[in-house]
Structures are given as structure tokens and as C-alpha cells.
Design a protein around this motif. Sequence first.
Motif, PDB file in Angstrom:
ATOM      1  N   PRO A 179     -37.245 -41.068  -4.544  1.00  0.00           N
ATOM      2  CA  PRO A 179     -37.426 -39.721  -5.105  1.00  0.00           C
ATOM      3  C   PRO A 179     -38.718 -39.091  -4.576  1.00  0.00           C
ATOM      4  O   PRO A 179     -39.792 -39.685  -4.683  1.00  0.00           O
ATOM      5  CB  PRO A 179     -37.514 -39.970  -6.617  1.00  0.00           C
ATOM      6  N   TYR A 182     -42.744 -37.465  -6.588  1.00  0.00           N
ATOM      7  CA  TYR A 182     -43.184 -38.266  -7.731  1.00  0.00           C
ATOM      8  C   TYR A 182     -44.140 -39.364  -7.268  1.00  0.00           C
ATOM      9  O   TYR A 182     -44.033 -39.875  -6.151  1.00  0.00           O
ATOM     10  CB  TYR A 182     -42.003 -38.975  -8.400  1.00  0.00           C
ATOM     11  N   GLU A 185     -42.578 -43.885  -6.907  1.00  0.00           N
ATOM     12  CA  GLU A 185     -41.219 -43.678  -6.402  1.00  0.00           C
ATOM     13  C   GLU A 185     -40.452 -44.978  -6.206  1.00  0.00           C
ATOM     14  O   GLU A 185     -39.218 -44.984  -6.178  1.00  0.00           O
ATOM     15  CB  GLU A 185     -41.240 -42.894  -5.089  1.00  0.00           C
ATOM     16  N   ASP A 226     -45.995 -38.994 -14.133  1.00  0.00           N
ATOM     17  CA  ASP A 226     -44.761 -39.257 -13.376  1.00  0.00           C
ATOM     18  C   ASP A 226     -44.151 -40.599 -13.752  1.00  0.00           C
ATOM     19  O   ASP A 226     -42.952 -40.812 -13.537  1.00  0.00           O
ATOM     20  CB  ASP A 226     -45.047 -39.254 -11.869  1.00  0.00           C
ATOM     21  N   TRP A 229     -41.650 -39.332 -16.074  1.00  0.00           N
ATOM     22  CA  TRP A 229     -40.696 -38.378 -15.502  1.00  0.00           C
ATOM     23  C   TRP A 229     -39.763 -39.032 -14.496  1.00  0.00           C
ATOM     24  O   TRP A 229     -38.586 -38.671 -14.415  1.00  0.00           O
ATOM     25  CB  TRP A 229     -41.427 -37.202 -14.854  1.00  0.00           C
ATOM     26  N   ILE A 230     -40.262 -40.021 -13.745  1.00  0.00           N
ATOM     27  CA  ILE A 230     -39.389 -40.633 -12.741  1.00  0.00           C
ATOM     28  C   ILE A 230     -38.312 -41.495 -13.398  1.00  0.00           C
ATOM     29  O   ILE A 230     -37.181 -41.580 -12.902  1.00  0.00           O
ATOM     30  CB  ILE A 230     -40.197 -41.438 -11.698  1.00  0.00           C
ATOM     31  N   GLU A 232     -36.940 -40.823 -16.355  1.00  0.00           N
ATOM     32  CA  GLU A 232     -35.966 -39.842 -16.831  1.00  0.00           C
ATOM     33  C   GLU A 232     -35.081 -39.356 -15.679  1.00  0.00           C
ATOM     34  O   GLU A 232     -33.855 -39.280 -15.814  1.00  0.00           O
ATOM     35  CB  GLU A 232     -36.692 -38.658 -17.469  1.00  0.00           C
ATOM     36  N   TYR A 233     -35.702 -39.041 -14.547  1.00  0.00           N
ATOM     37  CA  TYR A 233     -34.951 -38.549 -13.384  1.00  0.00           C
ATOM     38  C   TYR A 233     -33.948 -39.591 -12.904  1.00  0.00           C
ATOM     39  O   TYR A 233     -32.777 -39.271 -12.651  1.00  0.00           O
ATOM     40  CB  TYR A 233     -35.932 -38.194 -12.269  1.00  0.00           C
ATOM     41  N   LEU A 234     -34.385 -40.836 -12.749  1.00  0.00           N
ATOM     42  CA  LEU A 234     -33.507 -41.882 -12.217  1.00  0.00           C
ATOM     43  C   LEU A 234     -32.342 -42.171 -13.157  1.00  0.00           C
ATOM     44  O   LEU A 234     -31.209 -42.395 -12.711  1.00  0.00           O
ATOM     45  CB  LEU A 234     -34.313 -43.152 -11.958  1.00  0.00           C
ATOM     46  N   GLN A 236     -30.958 -40.025 -15.118  1.00  0.00           N
ATOM     47  CA  GLN A 236     -30.038 -38.887 -15.023  1.00  0.00           C
ATOM     48  C   GLN A 236     -29.114 -39.003 -13.813  1.00  0.00           C
ATOM     49  O   GLN A 236     -28.012 -38.441 -13.819  1.00  0.00           O
ATOM     50  CB  GLN A 236     -30.837 -37.586 -14.940  1.00  0.00           C
ATOM     51  N   GLN A 237     -29.558 -39.708 -12.779  1.00  0.00           N
ATOM     52  CA  GLN A 237     -28.764 -39.839 -11.558  1.00  0.00           C
ATOM     53  C   GLN A 237     -27.695 -40.925 -11.644  1.00  0.00           C
ATOM     54  O   GLN A 237     -26.795 -40.981 -10.802  1.00  0.00           O
ATOM     55  CB  GLN A 237     -29.677 -40.159 -10.359  1.00  0.00           C
TER      56      GLN A 237
END
Length: 323
Positions: A179, A182, A185, A226, A229-230, A232-234, A236-237
Motif C-alpha cells: 500500500p 502509508y 506498508e 498509519d 489506518w493501514i 483498516e485499509y487492508l 477493507q480489501q
Amino acid sequence: MAQPEVTEKKETKQLSIIIPIYNCDSYLDECLKSILTQYMPFLYEVLLIDDGSTDNSKEIAQKYESENVHYIYQENQGAASARNLGIRQALGRYVMFVDADDRLSDYAVWNLIKPVMDNDYDIVVGQYYTFEKNQVLYRSNYRSQSLRQPEIKTAIYQYPGFPAMKIISSRLLKNFQFPEGYLYEDTAIWFHMYSQCNSFLCIPELVYGYRYHSTRNTKFDKKKLDTFWIVEYLLQQLPKEKFTSQLYMITIYQLSIMLNLRLKGADMEILKAVFGASKKLLKETKENVQEEICYSHRGYYLIEQAFENNDFGQWLYLSKIYH
């Protein structure tokens, strides 16, 4: 924005070694010498991805250019972008990541690649050590074993998610990227890559040296958020079928132990806000788990209870003692 200088893909190699470079001229020579003196009796390439260095890294890197060593420049976009560019250019059946301030142990490459000459493994990982100057500070002792389905589903997560100290099959990297934008990563390896891995080997040999920087600035800054946040992002994917019990354990670990480790120095108001957001994210993750939850460590159950009871103090305490 200037486009990176890239080469056309040609002959397949056995191994691609990707080194993201950014302002590391003090260590780059040592790193590259430790790689280019490896025993590598097969086709290989070393990709030096310069992420917009402003020191003498470019001049040092270009000294090593050869048939097997390729220098690629891009404007500064971060380590994740540099690694992703290397992945897109890699010709190897396997890929290895090395940070430009670290070094490989003698015979590291051979010890990692030798097992895949006779067996098909998606990932082979070795042991690592941390060092400062000439002093070794720590040496890992991960259990040496071969993992395949079905035991790999849970057992793989006991091994670190660092990009380094391992070789990774190009199959796993076809639809993978770090990602961008961020910090932390490499968390993507735990959340995305490990869930796709069908065969894994850990060897007892020491393969990698991480350089410890005692003078590095450890003060808190908001970019370190981060670490939440990372995750949460991962999450979601991920498709719902990937929400396993073990992934839930990793989420607890990331939203407690790793979060507190990385947010050292943050004031209590920030930590309380992160605790509230983490509580919500963990609840959503648990609801998506597609199987019975098995707690791999009692500490994870206790941390989960702290979240569910909205007990910030207990979460903070447990996150520190289980590190």
C-alpha cells in the motif's frame, strides 16, 4: 512528474533481488557487497530502485551496474512505491527484498534458494539478527519447519511479516502490491500475502542482518497513526472468505501490541481516540469471521475482552505486557 526508467522484460531469472534506495550512501556499499559476493550459481538480477535520493546513493549504485545489476530511478514516492516498481520489473521465479542499510549473511541466498530447487515452496524464510556497528543485539530463533495445507492456514502467522529475510514466489506477487502512502506498508504481507500462501518453509540458517539505528528520531508524529489506518485499509480489501480465526488474531495483535509499540510518546487523548476506533474495527472484523474463533494466545482473548468492555486502561496495560 518524470517517469521511472524501466527496462523491457526479457529472460526469466531464478531470483530477483529488489533494493529500494533512499539517501543511504553511508551503508549502500556494505549492503551491495554483501549481496554481490553471494554464491549464486543461477540466473539472477539485482534491481536498485532509487526513490529520489538527494545524497550520493545514485553514484554509489551506478558503480555496480552490470549485466545482472540494474539501476532504476523514480521521483520520491516512498518505499512501498519503490518496492512495487521493483515487483513490476522483476523477472525472477522468486523475489527477495533487501533494505539498503541492511546486509545479507554469507550464503544467505543459496540457503534460501536451495530448497526450491527440489521442492515447490511459495515462501522460504530464514533467521535474522539485529546489529549496531559491529555488535549483534539480537538473533531470531523461529521454528524450522515445512508447512503446507491445511496446517499452514494457522501456523504461518507465527512467522514475521517483514519483506526481508525471505524469498517469495512470483506467483504470490502477481496480484500483490505494498500500500502506497502509508507507513508500515509491510503489514500487507501478514494480511494479504500469507493468506494466499500454500507452501512455506522456515530454515535454521541466519540469512539477514537488520541495522539498528539508536540515533533515529523516536518522537511521536501523527504519521505514525498509519499503524491503525493501514490495518483498516487492508481489511477493507479482503474478501469475506479470507476472514479466518487466525486473521482475527493478527488483527487483535496489530490493534494492540503493535499499535502501542509504534505510538510511543503519543498523548492519552490520541491513544483513547485510537482505542475507540480500534474497538469498532475489531468488532466489525469479528462479525466477518467465517469460522469458530480459536484464541492462539490467552493474551489475545484478554485484549479482546478489554475492547468489548471498553476498558482503555486494561487494553493499554495488556498491550504492553504481551509485547
